[in-house]
Design a protein around this motif. Sequence first.
Motif: not given
Length: 189
Positions: A116-118, A141-147, A153-155
């Motif tokens: 998301c940054e660039n 894609t790594l999510y902060n909130d699994r629920d 989903g930026c990471k």
Amino acid sequence: MKRMFFATVGLAAFALAPQGAKAQDATWGCQVLLCAASQSPSWQGVSYCVPPMTKLINAMKKPGFSWPICHEAKAGKPGREQYEDCPAGTSVGYSESGRDWVKRTPNKCVQVVDRCENRNDFHARYGNADANARANIKLRTLYNDRDNLSKNGCKVQVTMPRPQRSNPYFFDIPNDKGTKERFWFNLRT
């Protein structure tokens, strides 16, 4: 400097030899060491080196092989590192295989990037799925909130093959000051 070192190792190898000794009279271990340390050209480009190195390659295929040592040079047996270091900003990742996934092979480079940054840069690097497949690059894609999978989903974890060394073997050979210098070589004929 490398040529000087090659000459120094050569002289050390023959220091205990009788007067009038020639390079081909060196022990097999010293011949292998001298040839492996040849950098420009590599041993494949030195006609003197082809016979002892070919003998080594053939001997390695036989049961009970023991690496020939050049005791005069105090270098011991060579080491082997199949993979290059991972590029800056990435870390080593492992493939797990074998029974119970016990065998771990350090054959991947892993990095977490923020797409998301660039977005343009991320798309230019990893936006082509076919190119990623050809290069064996995997994106997760790594999510902060699994629920709540739609939340942030930026990471993205980027996994790529770790580069393999063209010269995976090395000798650490002490110079005249006792400092070890590393010389990389391969065993391709």
